[in-house]
Design an enzyme around this catalytic site. Structure first.
Site, PDB file in Angstrom:
ATOM      1  N   ARG A 130       0.832  -1.203   0.000  1.00 26.00           N
ATOM      2  CA  ARG A 130       0.000   0.000   0.000  1.00 26.00           C
ATOM      3  C   ARG A 130       0.869   1.256   0.000  1.00 26.00           C
ATOM      4  O   ARG A 130       0.584   2.229  -0.700  1.00 26.00           O
ATOM      5  CB  ARG A 130      -0.953  -0.011   1.206  1.00 26.00           C
ATOM      6  CG  ARG A 130      -1.961   1.119   1.195  1.00 26.00           C
ATOM      7  CD  ARG A 130      -3.055   0.961   2.230  1.00 26.00           C
ATOM      8  NE  ARG A 130      -2.558   1.115   3.595  1.00 26.00           N
ATOM      9  CZ  ARG A 130      -3.314   0.964   4.684  1.00 26.00           C
ATOM     10  NH1 ARG A 130      -4.598   0.649   4.569  1.00 26.00           N
ATOM     11  NH2 ARG A 130      -2.801   1.125   5.888  1.00 26.00           N
ATOM     12  N   LYS A 171      -2.582   6.884   1.333  1.00 26.65           N
ATOM     13  CA  LYS A 171      -2.495   7.247   2.751  1.00 26.65           C
ATOM     14  C   LYS A 171      -1.504   8.397   2.864  1.00 26.65           C
ATOM     15  O   LYS A 171      -0.324   8.196   3.168  1.00 26.65           O
ATOM     16  CB  LYS A 171      -2.043   6.022   3.557  1.00 26.65           C
ATOM     17  CG  LYS A 171      -2.753   5.900   4.880  1.00 26.65           C
ATOM     18  CD  LYS A 171      -2.602   4.533   5.466  1.00 26.65           C
ATOM     19  CE  LYS A 171      -2.523   4.578   6.968  1.00 26.65           C
ATOM     20  NZ  LYS A 171      -3.585   5.299   7.643  1.00 26.65           N
ATOM     21  N   GLU A 194     -16.385   6.410   5.424  1.00 27.92           N
ATOM     22  CA  GLU A 194     -15.663   5.709   6.495  1.00 27.92           C
ATOM     23  C   GLU A 194     -15.665   6.612   7.716  1.00 27.92           C
ATOM     24  O   GLU A 194     -16.264   7.678   7.706  1.00 27.92           O
ATOM     25  CB  GLU A 194     -14.228   5.399   6.065  1.00 27.92           C
ATOM     26  CG  GLU A 194     -13.438   6.632   5.671  1.00 27.92           C
ATOM     27  CD  GLU A 194     -12.024   6.328   5.206  1.00 27.92           C
ATOM     28  OE1 GLU A 194     -11.548   5.206   5.397  1.00 27.92           O
ATOM     29  OE2 GLU A 194     -11.397   7.242   4.657  1.00 27.92           O
TER      30      GLU A 194
HETATM   31  N1  PXG Z   1      -9.563   4.966   7.131  1.00 30.12           N
HETATM   32  C1  PXG Z   1      -8.655   5.937   7.316  1.00 30.12           C
HETATM   33  C2  PXG Z   1      -8.927   7.296   6.795  1.00 30.12           C
HETATM   34  C3  PXG Z   1      -7.452   5.645   7.960  1.00 30.12           C
HETATM   35  O1  PXG Z   1      -6.545   6.590   8.099  1.00 30.12           O
HETATM   36  C4  PXG Z   1      -8.219   3.370   8.272  1.00 30.12           C
HETATM   37  C5  PXG Z   1      -9.383   3.713   7.590  1.00 30.12           C
HETATM   38  C6  PXG Z   1      -8.026   1.956   8.728  1.00 30.12           C
HETATM   39  O2  PXG Z   1      -7.041   1.326   7.920  1.00 30.12           O
HETATM   40  P1  PXG Z   1      -6.091   0.169   8.490  1.00 30.12           P
HETATM   41  O3  PXG Z   1      -5.171  -0.125   7.356  1.00 30.12           O
HETATM   42  O4  PXG Z   1      -5.368   0.764   9.672  1.00 30.12           O
HETATM   43  O5  PXG Z   1      -6.954  -0.951   8.857  1.00 30.12           O
HETATM   44  C7  PXG Z   1      -7.221   4.351   8.454  1.00 30.12           C
HETATM   45  C8  PXG Z   1      -5.938   4.048   9.148  1.00 30.12           C
HETATM   46  C9  PXG Z   1      -4.235   6.522  14.497  1.00 30.12           C
HETATM   47  C10 PXG Z   1      -4.404   6.583  13.040  1.00 30.12           C
HETATM   48  O6  PXG Z   1      -3.254   7.112  14.979  1.00 30.12           O
HETATM   49  C11 PXG Z   1      -5.077   5.573  12.391  1.00 30.12           C
HETATM   50  C12 PXG Z   1      -5.221   5.618  11.036  1.00 30.12           C
HETATM   51  C13 PXG Z   1      -4.705   6.676  10.366  1.00 30.12           C
HETATM   52  C14 PXG Z   1      -4.058   7.693  11.033  1.00 30.12           C
HETATM   53  C15 PXG Z   1      -3.877   7.641  12.386  1.00 30.12           C
HETATM   54  O7  PXG Z   1      -5.065   5.898  15.159  1.00 30.12           O
HETATM   55  N2  PXG Z   1      -5.925   4.581  10.457  1.00 30.12           N
END
Ligand code: PXG
Length: 288
Positions: free
Chosen positions: A50, A149, A182
């Site tokens: 990713r 991301k 989301e």
């Molecule tokens: N949506 C968004 C916008 C995200 O940034 C997720 C879904 C979940 O994806 P994953 O790959 O983690 O299952 C994310 C990711 C934090 C933090 O500090 C978490 C994310 C991004 C930035 C900070 O908790 N999650």
């Protein structure tokens, strides 16, 4: 704590980058949040894939092959004596001139932080979250692909502030057509009768690694899950709901915008999926 910075391990206090880095000046860069469970970096290869795709999409040539970044991540965990934790991998565009052009930057910076994780307090897993829909919309996919991301999280930060101001920990973000995308840092799953649903990435959802793991678990458990466009009505009238994310794992939601979800208590299937997720995490990834 030791931080990995462009090939060397430095003390936290010495982990510094330039004020001319476009990551700071413009949020020009990308990142990954990854979990370490019992010495195993969960789905590391998927996270790095990713990261590479995010880099490709923003015209950032990564000067490191995947194995180099993977080893740097493992070494950062080892040197900090971690068995369980949270890893943040950041790639910035690097130093450039005071102008937007990415062409002035030719030395991307790779930063890896591996630290202990602070989970949501246990009560949120046993009682479930109460969340709201934020008035702040998810960024339009035509402006920035939701799969990237990037270091630009301003609209998610504002949506999180909306949640906090309403006394909540998370908020649902809609896309500009009004469909559910989301939450600010988590993907969404709902159940209607015996069918599960999650918003498609085309609606503005990040292709979450935890979302992918949960889809695999659902397939294994024989649950059907579809990815149609979802409205707030679909959310309000769901029988069960949970969020997924690297930090949150699988967390139940019991109320949205003042409407109770199902019986207003965490769903039994959510619990089953979380247990299956916990079984998976220590074995699906790369040992440090
Ligand atoms: N949506 C968004 C916008 C995200 O940034 C997720 C879904 C979940 O994806 P994953 O790959 O983690 O299952 C994310 C990711 C934090 C933090 O500090 C978490 C994310 C991004 C930035 C900070 O908790 N999650």
């Amino acid at each position: 704590m030791k931080i990995y910075l462009n090939g060397t391990m430095v003390d936290e206090a010495d982990a510094k980058i330039s004020v001319f880095d476009h990551g700071l000046l413009y949020g020009d860069g990308i990142f990954e949040g990854i979990r370490l469970y019992r010495g195993c970096v969960f789905r590391l290869d998927e996270h790095l894939e990713r990261l590479e795709k995010s880099a490709h999409a923003i015209l950032l040539n990564l000067p490191w092959v995947r194995a180099t970044i993977a080893e740097a991540i493992c070494e950062t965990c080892r040197i900090n004596g971690l068995e369980d934790g949270y890893i943040r991998v950041i790639v910035t565009r690097g130093v450039g001139s005071l102008g937007l052009s990415h062409l002035s930057c030719n030395d991307p910076q790779l930063i890896i932080i591996a630290d202990k994780i602070t989970l949501y307090p246990e009560e949120h897993y046993t009682k479930g979250l109460k969340i709201i829909t934020s008035p702040t919309r998810r960024i339009n996919p035509a402006a920035l692909a939701p799969m990237v991301k990037s270091l630009n999280y301003m609209n998610n930060i504002l949506a999180k502030a909306d949640a906090n101001r309403a006394g909540c920990l998370e908020a649902i973000m809609l896309n500009d057509q009004g469909y559910v995308a989301e939450c600010t840092g988590d993907n969404i799953f709902i159940r209607h009768k015996d069918k599960w649903f999650t918003p498609p990435t085309s609606a503005g959802a990040l292709r979450g690694i935890t979302r992918g793991a949960v889809l695999d678990i659902m397939e294994e458990l024989g649950f059907s899950c579809e990815e149609p466009n979802l409205t707030r009505y679909d959310i309000w009238t769901a029988d069960e709901m949970f969020l997924t994310g690297t930090a949150a794992e699988v967390i139940p939601v019991v109320e949205v915008d003042g409407r109770s979800i199902g019986e207003g208590v965490p769903g039994l299937l959510t619990h089953k999926i979380l247990e299956a997720f916990h079984d998976l995490v220590g074995k699906d990834g790369q040992m440090i």
